[in-house]
Design a protein around this motif. Structure first.
Motif, PDB file in Angstrom:
ATOM      1  N   GLY A 117     -40.719  21.889 -30.992  1.00 45.16           N
ATOM      2  CA  GLY A 117     -39.783  22.772 -31.667  1.00 45.16           C
ATOM      3  C   GLY A 117     -38.847  23.494 -30.712  1.00 45.16           C
ATOM      4  O   GLY A 117     -39.147  23.659 -29.529  1.00 45.16           O
ATOM      5  N   VAL A 118     -37.699  23.909 -31.251  1.00 48.10           N
ATOM      6  CA  VAL A 118     -36.713  24.680 -30.498  1.00 48.10           C
ATOM      7  C   VAL A 118     -36.246  25.849 -31.364  1.00 48.10           C
ATOM      8  O   VAL A 118     -35.963  25.672 -32.553  1.00 48.10           O
ATOM      9  CB  VAL A 118     -35.488  23.815 -30.116  1.00 48.10           C
ATOM     10  CG1 VAL A 118     -34.390  24.680 -29.514  1.00 48.10           C
ATOM     11  CG2 VAL A 118     -35.884  22.739 -29.123  1.00 48.10           C
ATOM     12  N   ASN A 119     -36.184  27.041 -30.773  1.00 47.07           N
ATOM     13  CA  ASN A 119     -35.647  28.221 -31.446  1.00 47.07           C
ATOM     14  C   ASN A 119     -34.348  28.638 -30.773  1.00 47.07           C
ATOM     15  O   ASN A 119     -34.325  28.854 -29.554  1.00 47.07           O
ATOM     16  CB  ASN A 119     -36.641  29.384 -31.396  1.00 47.07           C
ATOM     17  CG  ASN A 119     -37.880  29.130 -32.232  1.00 47.07           C
ATOM     18  OD1 ASN A 119     -37.821  28.442 -33.254  1.00 47.07           O
ATOM     19  ND2 ASN A 119     -39.006  29.668 -31.811  1.00 47.07           N
ATOM     20  N   ILE A 120     -33.291  28.748 -31.553  1.00 47.45           N
ATOM     21  CA  ILE A 120     -31.984  29.164 -31.049  1.00 47.45           C
ATOM     22  C   ILE A 120     -31.645  30.522 -31.650  1.00 47.45           C
ATOM     23  O   ILE A 120     -31.663  30.692 -32.874  1.00 47.45           O
ATOM     24  CB  ILE A 120     -30.885  28.145 -31.423  1.00 47.45           C
ATOM     25  CG1 ILE A 120     -31.238  26.755 -30.894  1.00 47.45           C
ATOM     26  CG2 ILE A 120     -29.530  28.599 -30.895  1.00 47.45           C
ATOM     27  CD1 ILE A 120     -30.282  25.675 -31.372  1.00 47.45           C
ATOM     28  N   ILE A 121     -31.331  31.492 -30.793  1.00 52.08           N
ATOM     29  CA  ILE A 121     -30.908  32.815 -31.245  1.00 52.08           C
ATOM     30  C   ILE A 121     -29.433  32.979 -30.922  1.00 52.08           C
ATOM     31  O   ILE A 121     -28.992  32.672 -29.807  1.00 52.08           O
ATOM     32  CB  ILE A 121     -31.720  33.926 -30.538  1.00 52.08           C
ATOM     33  CG1 ILE A 121     -33.219  33.735 -30.786  1.00 52.08           C
ATOM     34  CG2 ILE A 121     -31.255  35.300 -31.020  1.00 52.08           C
ATOM     35  CD1 ILE A 121     -33.621  33.793 -32.243  1.00 52.08           C
ATOM     36  N   GLY A 122     -28.661  33.451 -31.892  1.00 53.27           N
ATOM     37  CA  GLY A 122     -27.229  33.603 -31.660  1.00 53.27           C
ATOM     38  C   GLY A 122     -26.540  34.364 -32.768  1.00 53.27           C
ATOM     39  O   GLY A 122     -27.167  35.123 -33.521  1.00 53.27           O
ATOM     40  N   THR A 123     -25.247  34.155 -32.880  1.00 52.47           N
ATOM     41  CA  THR A 123     -24.416  34.846 -33.869  1.00 52.47           C
ATOM     42  C   THR A 123     -23.549  33.836 -34.602  1.00 52.47           C
ATOM     43  O   THR A 123     -22.941  32.961 -33.968  1.00 52.47           O
ATOM     44  CB  THR A 123     -23.498  35.877 -33.182  1.00 52.47           C
ATOM     45  OG1 THR A 123     -24.291  36.747 -32.370  1.00 52.47           O
ATOM     46  CG2 THR A 123     -22.727  36.699 -34.208  1.00 52.47           C
ATOM     47  N   ARG A 140     -10.989  40.073 -21.291  1.00 54.62           N
ATOM     48  CA  ARG A 140      -9.852  39.960 -22.213  1.00 54.62           C
ATOM     49  C   ARG A 140     -10.187  40.335 -23.658  1.00 54.62           C
ATOM     50  O   ARG A 140      -9.527  39.911 -24.596  1.00 54.62           O
ATOM     51  CB  ARG A 140      -9.272  38.557 -22.156  1.00 54.62           C
ATOM     52  CG  ARG A 140     -10.162  37.439 -22.659  1.00 54.62           C
ATOM     53  CD  ARG A 140      -9.434  36.111 -22.492  1.00 54.62           C
ATOM     54  NE  ARG A 140     -10.189  34.994 -23.029  1.00 54.62           N
ATOM     55  CZ  ARG A 140      -9.855  33.717 -22.840  1.00 54.62           C
ATOM     56  NH1 ARG A 140      -8.768  33.421 -22.138  1.00 54.62           N
ATOM     57  NH2 ARG A 140     -10.575  32.743 -23.354  1.00 54.62           N
ATOM     58  N   GLY A 141     -11.240  41.169 -23.824  1.00 56.01           N
ATOM     59  CA  GLY A 141     -11.549  41.689 -25.144  1.00 56.01           C
ATOM     60  C   GLY A 141     -12.479  40.783 -25.928  1.00 56.01           C
ATOM     61  O   GLY A 141     -13.138  39.894 -25.381  1.00 56.01           O
ATOM     62  N   MET A 142     -12.530  41.022 -27.248  1.00 54.03           N
ATOM     63  CA  MET A 142     -13.431  40.266 -28.105  1.00 54.03           C
ATOM     64  C   MET A 142     -13.059  38.786 -28.114  1.00 54.03           C
ATOM     65  O   MET A 142     -11.883  38.417 -28.096  1.00 54.03           O
ATOM     66  CB  MET A 142     -13.374  40.812 -29.525  1.00 54.03           C
ATOM     67  CG  MET A 142     -14.037  42.168 -29.684  1.00 54.03           C
ATOM     68  SD  MET A 142     -15.819  42.156 -29.370  1.00 54.03           S
ATOM     69  CE  MET A 142     -16.410  41.265 -30.807  1.00 54.03           C
ATOM     70  N   ALA A 143     -14.074  37.926 -28.138  1.00 56.43           N
ATOM     71  CA  ALA A 143     -13.850  36.486 -28.194  1.00 56.43           C
ATOM     72  C   ALA A 143     -13.144  36.116 -29.487  1.00 56.43           C
ATOM     73  O   ALA A 143     -13.357  36.743 -30.532  1.00 56.43           O
ATOM     74  CB  ALA A 143     -15.179  35.750 -28.090  1.00 56.43           C
ATOM     75  N   ALA A 144     -12.285  35.112 -29.414  1.00 53.62           N
ATOM     76  CA  ALA A 144     -11.554  34.669 -30.602  1.00 53.62           C
ATOM     77  C   ALA A 144     -12.508  34.187 -31.687  1.00 53.62           C
ATOM     78  O   ALA A 144     -12.280  34.384 -32.873  1.00 53.62           O
ATOM     79  CB  ALA A 144     -10.573  33.562 -30.219  1.00 53.62           C
ATOM     80  N   SER A 145     -13.594  33.541 -31.261  1.00 50.72           N
ATOM     81  CA  SER A 145     -14.622  33.086 -32.193  1.00 50.72           C
ATOM     82  C   SER A 145     -15.852  33.976 -32.063  1.00 50.72           C
ATOM     83  O   SER A 145     -16.334  34.198 -30.954  1.00 50.72           O
ATOM     84  CB  SER A 145     -15.009  31.622 -31.901  1.00 50.72           C
ATOM     85  OG  SER A 145     -16.157  31.264 -32.659  1.00 50.72           O
ATOM     86  N   SER A 189     -19.094  31.127 -42.431  1.00 48.46           N
ATOM     87  CA  SER A 189     -18.307  32.349 -42.274  1.00 48.46           C
ATOM     88  C   SER A 189     -19.087  33.506 -42.886  1.00 48.46           C
ATOM     89  O   SER A 189     -20.109  33.302 -43.552  1.00 48.46           O
ATOM     90  CB  SER A 189     -16.942  32.219 -42.958  1.00 48.46           C
ATOM     91  OG  SER A 189     -17.077  32.249 -44.362  1.00 48.46           O
ATOM     92  N   SER A 190     -18.604  34.728 -42.654  1.00 51.29           N
ATOM     93  CA  SER A 190     -19.293  35.904 -43.186  1.00 51.29           C
ATOM     94  C   SER A 190     -19.078  36.049 -44.690  1.00 51.29           C
ATOM     95  O   SER A 190     -19.793  36.810 -45.349  1.00 51.29           O
ATOM     96  CB  SER A 190     -18.801  37.173 -42.478  1.00 51.29           C
ATOM     97  OG  SER A 190     -17.394  37.280 -42.585  1.00 51.29           O
ATOM     98  N   ARG A 218     -16.049  25.460 -36.604  1.00 51.24           N
ATOM     99  CA  ARG A 218     -16.143  26.043 -35.268  1.00 51.24           C
ATOM    100  C   ARG A 218     -17.190  25.248 -34.488  1.00 51.24           C
ATOM    101  O   ARG A 218     -18.222  24.867 -35.022  1.00 51.24           O
ATOM    102  CB  ARG A 218     -16.592  27.504 -35.336  1.00 51.24           C
ATOM    103  CG  ARG A 218     -15.530  28.480 -35.789  1.00 51.24           C
ATOM    104  CD  ARG A 218     -15.989  29.905 -35.479  1.00 51.24           C
ATOM    105  NE  ARG A 218     -15.037  30.897 -35.917  1.00 51.24           N
ATOM    106  CZ  ARG A 218     -15.240  31.750 -36.921  1.00 51.24           C
ATOM    107  NH1 ARG A 218     -16.383  31.708 -37.577  1.00 51.24           N
ATOM    108  NH2 ARG A 218     -14.327  32.629 -37.261  1.00 51.24           N
ATOM    109  N   THR A 219     -16.922  25.036 -33.215  1.00 45.58           N
ATOM    110  CA  THR A 219     -17.861  24.314 -32.358  1.00 45.58           C
ATOM    111  C   THR A 219     -18.198  25.167 -31.144  1.00 45.58           C
ATOM    112  O   THR A 219     -17.312  25.740 -30.519  1.00 45.58           O
ATOM    113  CB  THR A 219     -17.277  22.965 -31.901  1.00 45.58           C
ATOM    114  OG1 THR A 219     -17.054  22.136 -33.052  1.00 45.58           O
ATOM    115  CG2 THR A 219     -18.237  22.249 -30.960  1.00 45.58           C
ATOM    116  N   TYR A 220     -19.489  25.238 -30.858  1.00 47.64           N
ATOM    117  CA  TYR A 220     -19.948  26.001 -29.695  1.00 47.64           C
ATOM    118  C   TYR A 220     -20.749  25.078 -28.791  1.00 47.64           C
ATOM    119  O   TYR A 220     -21.674  24.394 -29.240  1.00 47.64           O
ATOM    120  CB  TYR A 220     -20.817  27.183 -30.127  1.00 47.64           C
ATOM    121  CG  TYR A 220     -21.170  28.115 -28.988  1.00 47.64           C
ATOM    122  CD1 TYR A 220     -20.356  29.190 -28.675  1.00 47.64           C
ATOM    123  CD2 TYR A 220     -22.308  27.897 -28.213  1.00 47.64           C
ATOM    124  CE1 TYR A 220     -20.668  30.040 -27.628  1.00 47.64           C
ATOM    125  CE2 TYR A 220     -22.620  28.744 -27.161  1.00 47.64           C
ATOM    126  CZ  TYR A 220     -21.792  29.809 -26.877  1.00 47.64           C
ATOM    127  OH  TYR A 220     -22.096  30.642 -25.835  1.00 47.64           O
TER     128      TYR A 220
END
Length: 246
Positions: free
Chosen positions: A157-163, A128-133, A224-225, A234-236
């Motif tokens: 330790g923990v490393n989280i990679i994301g956007t 359904r295209g790009m995610a809303a978030s 935000s950018s 926003r919650t993920y």
């Protein structure tokens, strides 16, 4: 198992920032719901009125405990939607080296059943295209063990990679939470335990008092950018359960 055509999943697209192509995307299946054993039992009861919830839960618990017992005694077990067997981790020097808990460990390997693989292959996929978030987590690495998307080590330790995952904002609930899947207790990672906080990477120290169990990683932010915080956080919720061993 009869695979029905109505089985379907939804896929949303996210920016693939690791390539030079600005329009490269990767797909992520949208988790529509999270079901417990009780939820599955209730669905079964609604379809089979001759079976009670108590009977189903009791049968599941008995079979689960037997499967655990047999697996822990070296058996290969077919239970539910997977085949389970034990793997040995660590290197042995020479032909007669004994087991050393500091160097060796056991882990569980799971192979999906044919029924599960066929059910997944038959799914209708709706892109359904790009995610809303734009917010997403790609990987969670436990530094102590090196395991990805599977484990947490208290005090490690923990490393989280994301956007768009940088922790920013002034509203209540902002931060990283670890939610116990069984008790639903929420443990907020203190800001003093944060080592890296950027839009594409988070690093933190796992709370030392974290009890054994399965945990959900939840990230909430107003990042935000632009230089202006989002009005609403926003919650993920990371789709993989992260295990803390006893």
């Amino acid at each position: 198992m009869e695979v029905k055509e109505k089985n379907s999943v939804i896929v949303e697209l996210h920016d693939l920032t690791i390539t030079e192509q600005k329009d490269d995307r990767f797909g992520r299946v949208v988790t529509t719901k999270s079901l417990s054993v009780d939820d599955l039992v209730n669905i079964a009861v609604s379809r089979r009125t001759d079976l009670s919830a108590t009977t189903l839960k009791s049968a599941h618990e008995i079979l689960k405990n037997i499967a655990l017992e047999q697996l822990a005694n070296g058996a290969s077990v077919h239970f539910g939607l997977g085949y389970f067997h034990l793997n040995v981790n660590g290197v042995f020097i020479g032909d007669n080296e004994k087991w050393d808990n500091a160097k060796h460990s056991l882990s569980v390997h799971v192979t999906p059943t044919v029924e599960l693989r066929n059910a997944v292959k038959s799914c209708k996929v709706d892109v359904r295209g790009m995610a809303a978030s734009p917010m997403a987590v790609n990987s969670v690495t436990d530094v102590t063990s090196g395991e990805v998307n599977s484990k947490l080590t208290p005090g490690g330790g923990v490393n989280i990679i994301g956007t768009r995952i940088k922790i920013e904002g002034d509203q209540a609930g902002i931060g990283i939470k670890l939610v116990n899947e069984t008790t639903k207790e929420e443990i907020l990672v203190p800001t003093t335990s944060m080592l890296t906080n950027s839009p594409s990477k988070l690093s933190f120290i796992v709370p030392t008092g974290l009890v054994a169990g399965d945990y959900r990683l939840v990230i909430s932010t107003q990042h935000s950018s632009s230089k202006v915080f989002l009005k609403k956080p926003r919650t993920y919720i990371f789709e993989y359960l992260l295990v803390v061993d006893a």
